[in-house]
Design an enzyme around this catalytic site. Structure first.
Site, PDB file in Angstrom:
ATOM      1  N   LYS A   1       0.835  -1.217   0.000  1.00 10.42           N
ATOM      2  CA  LYS A   1       0.000   0.000   0.000  1.00 10.42           C
ATOM      3  C   LYS A   1       0.865   1.261   0.000  1.00 10.42           C
ATOM      4  CE  LYS A   1      -2.269  -0.838   3.859  1.00 10.42           C
ATOM      5  NZ  LYS A   1      -1.553  -2.056   4.290  1.00 10.42           N
TER       6      LYS A   1
ATOM      7  N   ARG B   1      -9.381   0.901   9.111  1.00  6.26           N
ATOM      8  CA  ARG B   1      -8.852  -0.414   9.490  1.00  6.26           C
ATOM      9  C   ARG B   1      -9.950  -1.298  10.083  1.00  6.26           C
ATOM     10  NH1 ARG B   1      -3.282   0.408   9.007  1.00  6.26           N
ATOM     11  NH2 ARG B   1      -1.968  -1.113  10.002  1.00  6.26           N
TER      12      ARG B   1
ATOM     13  N   ARG C   1      11.683  -6.617   5.416  1.00  5.24           N
ATOM     14  CA  ARG C   1      11.637  -5.191   5.773  1.00  5.24           C
ATOM     15  C   ARG C   1      12.228  -4.974   7.173  1.00  5.24           C
ATOM     16  NH1 ARG C   1       5.897  -2.229   5.419  1.00  5.24           N
ATOM     17  NH2 ARG C   1       5.585  -2.877   7.561  1.00  5.24           N
TER      18      ARG C   1
ATOM     19  N   ARG D   1      11.824  -1.602  11.640  1.00  2.39           N
ATOM     20  CA  ARG D   1      10.602  -1.093  12.273  1.00  2.39           C
ATOM     21  C   ARG D   1      10.269  -1.901  13.520  1.00  2.39           C
ATOM     22  NH1 ARG D   1       5.436   0.113   8.464  1.00  2.39           N
ATOM     23  NH2 ARG D   1       4.385  -0.852  10.213  1.00  2.39           N
TER      24      ARG D   1
ATOM     25  N   ARG E   1      -0.276  -8.923  13.615  1.00  2.00           N
ATOM     26  CA  ARG E   1      -0.813  -7.874  12.723  1.00  2.00           C
ATOM     27  C   ARG E   1      -1.603  -8.494  11.574  1.00  2.00           C
ATOM     28  NH1 ARG E   1       4.458  -5.351  11.342  1.00  2.00           N
ATOM     29  NH2 ARG E   1       3.398  -3.991   9.890  1.00  2.00           N
TER      30      ARG E   1
HETATM   31  P1  AMP Z   1       0.823   0.604   9.185  1.00  2.21           P
HETATM   32  O1  AMP Z   1       2.062   1.377   8.912  1.00  2.21           O
HETATM   33  O2  AMP Z   1      -0.359   1.079   8.409  1.00  2.21           O
HETATM   34  O3  AMP Z   1       1.034  -0.887   9.069  1.00  2.21           O
HETATM   35  O4  AMP Z   1       0.452   0.875  10.720  1.00  2.21           O
HETATM   36  C1  AMP Z   1       1.341   0.551  11.766  1.00  2.21           C
HETATM   37  C2  AMP Z   1       0.570   0.469  13.066  1.00  2.21           C
HETATM   38  O5  AMP Z   1      -0.051   1.730  13.352  1.00  2.21           O
HETATM   39  C3  AMP Z   1      -0.574  -0.536  13.093  1.00  2.21           C
HETATM   40  O6  AMP Z   1      -0.142  -1.850  13.398  1.00  2.21           O
HETATM   41  C4  AMP Z   1      -1.465   0.038  14.193  1.00  2.21           C
HETATM   42  O7  AMP Z   1      -0.933  -0.201  15.477  1.00  2.21           O
HETATM   43  C5  AMP Z   1      -1.341   1.535  13.927  1.00  2.21           C
HETATM   44  N1  AMP Z   1      -2.362   2.016  12.962  1.00  2.21           N
HETATM   45  C6  AMP Z   1      -2.155   2.521  11.715  1.00  2.21           C
HETATM   46  N2  AMP Z   1      -3.303   2.865  11.133  1.00  2.21           N
HETATM   47  C7  AMP Z   1      -4.291   2.576  12.027  1.00  2.21           C
HETATM   48  C8  AMP Z   1      -5.703   2.679  12.017  1.00  2.21           C
HETATM   49  N3  AMP Z   1      -6.363   3.163  10.946  1.00  2.21           N
HETATM   50  N4  AMP Z   1      -6.375   2.270  13.131  1.00  2.21           N
HETATM   51  C9  AMP Z   1      -5.745   1.794  14.199  1.00  2.21           C
HETATM   52  N5  AMP Z   1      -4.411   1.651  14.275  1.00  2.21           N
HETATM   53  C10 AMP Z   1      -3.679   2.034  13.204  1.00  2.21           C
END
Ligand code: AMP
Length: 187
Positions: free
Chosen positions: A13, A88, A128, A134, A145
């Site tokens: 994404k 999400r 990654r 990360r 996740r």
């Molecule tokens: P991402 O980079 O999108 O994979 O997000 C990393 C982490 O941020 C996720 O595992 C969640 O802990 C948090 N996060 C990101 N976007 C959301 C969302 N829309 N709702 C809740 N938690 C989020």
């Protein structure tokens, strides 16, 4: 173009979102990036979000909804945007629809689903982890996740399918090849 990118963590994404930014000239709104920036800056919001992020859980809806609303209100988002990592869960999707109406913006046009199977996802995220380090790219957190994605985010495909907005794209192959599939799916 008002677009939601759906797909598991590591489905591409972020990468494809950047290519869409360059193509359409509209901003990408990534709640994950915004949350990581808040954690790095040590803001109150970052402190609240950090534990959930490190554990691979979702951060409170109220926090991410606040981030998105503030960003959608900025002038550059008025002609369109690409949402990466938001919504999400169904509650966030419902709030988003209501928010766009309240802000006087047009509804979401498309939800693009990048389909990548779980084993490939785990392989990419472990890779990654080595390259970017990360905090949430550790194997047990990665598995969690993916489970959170399957339990809470995957049902959004139904939510957007009911509005006839979902387009599924195979997210495996060359970056440019996948990007062309997305552009085709958006036609
Ligand atoms: P991402 O980079 O999108 O994979 O997000 C990393 C982490 O941020 C996720 O595992 C969640 O802990 C948090 N996060 C990101 N976007 C959301 C969302 N829309 N709702 C809740 N938690 C989020």
């Amino acid at each position: 173009m008002r677009m939601v990118l759906l797909g598991a963590p590591g489905s591409g994404k972020g990468t494809q979102g950047e290519k869409l930014v360059a193509h359409f000239g509209i901003p990408k709104i990534s709640t994950g990036d915004a949350l990581r920036a808040a954690v790095a800056a040590g803001t109150e919001l970052g402190l609240k979000a950090k534990a959930a992020m490190d554990a691979g859980q979702l951060v409170d809806n109220a926090i991410v909804i606040g981030i998105v609303e503030e960003r959608l209100n900025q002038p550059d988002a008025r002609k369109g945007f690409i949402l990466d990592g938001f919504p999400r869960n169904t509650a966030q999707a419902e709030v988003l629809d209501e928010m766009l109406q309240r802000l006087g913006q047009a509804p979401i046009d498309r939800a693009v689903h990048l389909a990548v199977d779980d084993e490939e996802i785990i392989r990419r995220l472990l890779d990654r982890a080595e390259k970017e380090g990360r905090a949430d790219d550790k194997e047990d957190v990665i598995r969690h996740r993916i489970k959170v994605y399957n339990d809470e985010t995957h049902p959004l495909l139904d939510y957007y399918a009911k509005q006839d907005k979902v387009r599924t794209v195979v997210g495996v192959g060359g970056l440019e090849e996948i990007f062309q599939r997305i552009l085709e799916a958006l036609k």
